[in-house]
Design an enzyme around this catalytic site. Structure first.
Site, short mmCIF file in Angstrom:
data_model
loop_
_atom_site.label_atom_id
_atom_site.label_comp_id
_atom_site.label_asym_id
_atom_site.label_seq_id
_atom_site.Cartn_x
_atom_site.Cartn_y
_atom_site.Cartn_z
N ASP A 32 -28.16 1.64 17.33
CA ASP A 32 -28.03 0.59 16.32
C ASP A 32 -29.30 -0.27 16.41
OD1 ASP A 32 -27.61 -1.82 15.05
OD2 ASP A 32 -25.62 -2.17 15.90
N LYS A 73 -32.40 -7.34 7.25
CA LYS A 73 -32.86 -7.98 8.49
C LYS A 73 -34.35 -7.72 8.72
CE LYS A 73 -28.32 -7.64 10.59
NZ LYS A 73 -27.68 -8.93 10.78
N1 PMP Z 1 -25.52 -4.23 14.44
C1 PMP Z 1 -26.17 -5.32 14.83
C2 PMP Z 1 -26.80 -5.36 16.19
C3 PMP Z 1 -26.26 -6.41 13.97
O1 PMP Z 1 -26.90 -7.51 14.36
C4 PMP Z 1 -25.67 -6.34 12.69
C5 PMP Z 1 -25.72 -7.51 11.73
N2 PMP Z 1 -25.43 -8.74 12.30
C6 PMP Z 1 -25.01 -5.17 12.34
C7 PMP Z 1 -24.96 -4.13 13.24
C8 PMP Z 1 -24.36 -5.01 11.01
O2 PMP Z 1 -25.34 -5.02 10.02
P1 PMP Z 1 -24.91 -5.11 8.48
O3 PMP Z 1 -23.98 -6.27 8.37
O4 PMP Z 1 -26.22 -5.33 7.78
O5 PMP Z 1 -24.28 -3.82 8.13
#
Ligand code: PMP
Length: 435
Positions: free
Chosen positions: A230, A256
């Site tokens: 991830d 992000k």
């Molecule tokens: N994994 C991590 C480490 C994250 O920081 C996030 C978002 N906070 C996610 C997964 C999920 O990402 P998204 O909401 O863009 O799908």
């Protein structure tokens, strides 16, 4: 701003005041590896909130968009917009080129061997759900185990847990030490003949820890275990090379990394991706359909049923070209400086308890203030124009490891400044003192 820092940042004040910058200045700053001038490219950062200049320290939640991303999306919708892959007309060809160009940009950012290893999804959450439903369903059966870290975001826990519950498998979390770093010996001990998948954050969103994923991936792969990384919190902050890492899968979200919401990507090693069954069925993912039988496209099309988020992919491509133009090493070096300064500011305030102090980290600080509710601290900082996050950050097991349910999180990006870190420290000191 401290005296010594003033000369380097005069242009930020000029940009804030709406003054035009010297011609060629930004280009020169970038050529010199100095990414601070790029702040001027982000319109949203130059505004007042609650009567103060906005300090955006919520970059782990999402990032702002530079002008080239906004322009690329506007241009796409104004000139080139069409559905992709299908129509045999000029705009369809332009839109398809733009969409596939974005895929090539993702491949380049991650160091993939080819664009065919990149699958567009809505974001990290959808990417991991896709992998749980395809890779997971093919590999995991009763009595099997999925190893992940205590630091995972819920997006890298819940899809695996849903899979495990439906097939009779279980999750095995790797413990972390007092600093918030995973314990490699405990990880090694958890890997067994029953381990089918290892799912790891590259960087923890709640604590900022950079996990030692290179040795962790190598240990898993030596046992033939598939690894999903991830990368949601890593791609905007560290140079990533999926081939050097040896990951089977690497997932991230566009929003992000200065791109739009609604788009993200999965890197999947070509040989592994080719073995996965489709996920959603529909248009664009098939080779041939009859009422009796359907044959499927090769990856990545096999995993992209329906009309994709074309305009958002174009925006993501522009965002990636933008950060690669600045240089990920220059971005990482700048954030390293900011991160040290941030930790120094916080360590200086006696009633602040830092959650997560691992040596290898990005510019994220998670903390609680003695006797104060985290939401109150967040609200008080907002009153000073400072945007931080307070809550569980979708990483409840990680925070509970440190005996807290919520924390305040300040998370920086390269476009933040030393001055902002000092403003944050001074504001927090005032809040702690009750003034
Ligand atoms: N994994 C991590 C480490 C994250 O920081 C996030 C978002 N906070 C996610 C997964 C999920 O990402 P998204 O909401 O863009 O799908």
């Amino acid at each position: 701003m401290s005296e010594g820092l003033a000369p380097a940042y005069y242009f930020l004040d000029a940009a804030r005041a709406g003054a035009s910058l010297p011609r060629g200045f930004l280009e020169q700053a970038r050529a010199a590896g100095d990414v601070t001038g790029a702040r001027a490219d982000f319109p949203a950062l130059h505004q007042q909130v609650n009567g103060r200049p906005l300090v955006w320290f919520d970059n782990a939640a999402t990032t702002h968009k530079p002008r080239p991303v906004l322009d690329a999306m506007t241009r796409f919708y104004e000139r080139d917009y069409s559905n992709v892959h299908r129509g045999a007309h000029t705009l369809a060809a332009r839109a398809t080129d733009a969409y596939e160009g974005a895929r090539a940009a993702v491949a380049q950012l991650l160091g993939a061997s080819s664009a065919e290893e990149i699958v567009f999804v809505r974001g990290t959450t959808e990417g991991i759900n896709l992998l749980a439903a395809t890779l997971g369903r093919s590999l995991v059966g009763p009595g099997d185990e999925i190893v992940l870290s205590t630091l995972e975001h819920h997006a890298n826990i819940v899809p695996w847990q849903m899979l495990a519950q439906s097939v009779g498998a279980r999750l095995r979390p790797v413990p972390v030490d007092e600093s918030g770093q995973v314990q490699l010996d405990a990880y090694a001990a958890l890997l067994s003949d029953r381990t089918r998948i290892v799912a790891l954050s590259h960087v923890s969103n709640a604590l900022g820890t950079v996990l030692p994923i290179e040795p962790m991936i190598a240990m898993a792969r030596a046992r033939g275990i598939r690894v999903v990384v991830d990368g949601a919190q890593a791609v905007a902050h560290l140079p990533v090379d999926v081939r050097a890492l040896g990951a089977d899968f690497y997932v991230f979200s566009g929003h992000k990394i200065f791109g739009p919401t609604g788009i993200g990507a999965i890197y999947g090693r070509r040989d592994v991706l080719a073995t996965l069954p489709p996920w959603q069925g529909g248009g664009s993912m098939i080779r041939d359909v009859t009422f009796e039988h359907t044959t499927y496209s090769e990856p990545p099309a096999r995993f992209e049923a329906g009309t994709p988020s074309i305009g958002d992919a174009v925006g993501l491509g522009a965002a990636i070209r933008y950060v690669m133009g600045l240089g990920m090493p220059a971005i990482a070096a700048r954030e390293d400086r900011l991160g040290h300064l941030l930790m120094a500011e916080l360590s200086d305030i006696p009633s602040v308890r830092l959650i997560g102090t691992a040596a290898h980290r990005v510019a994220v600080a998670s903390f609680v203030v003695e006797g104060r509710r985290t939401e109150d601290v967040g609200r008080a900082l907002d009153g000073c124009g400072i945007a931080v996050r307070s809550g569980h950050h979708c990483a409840q097991p990680a925070l509970r490891r440190f005996g807290v349910e919520t924390s305040v999180r300040a998370s920086l990006a390269f476009y933040n400044t030393e001055e902002e870190v000092h403003t944050f420290g001074a504001s927090l000191r005032r809040i702690v003192r009750g003034r």
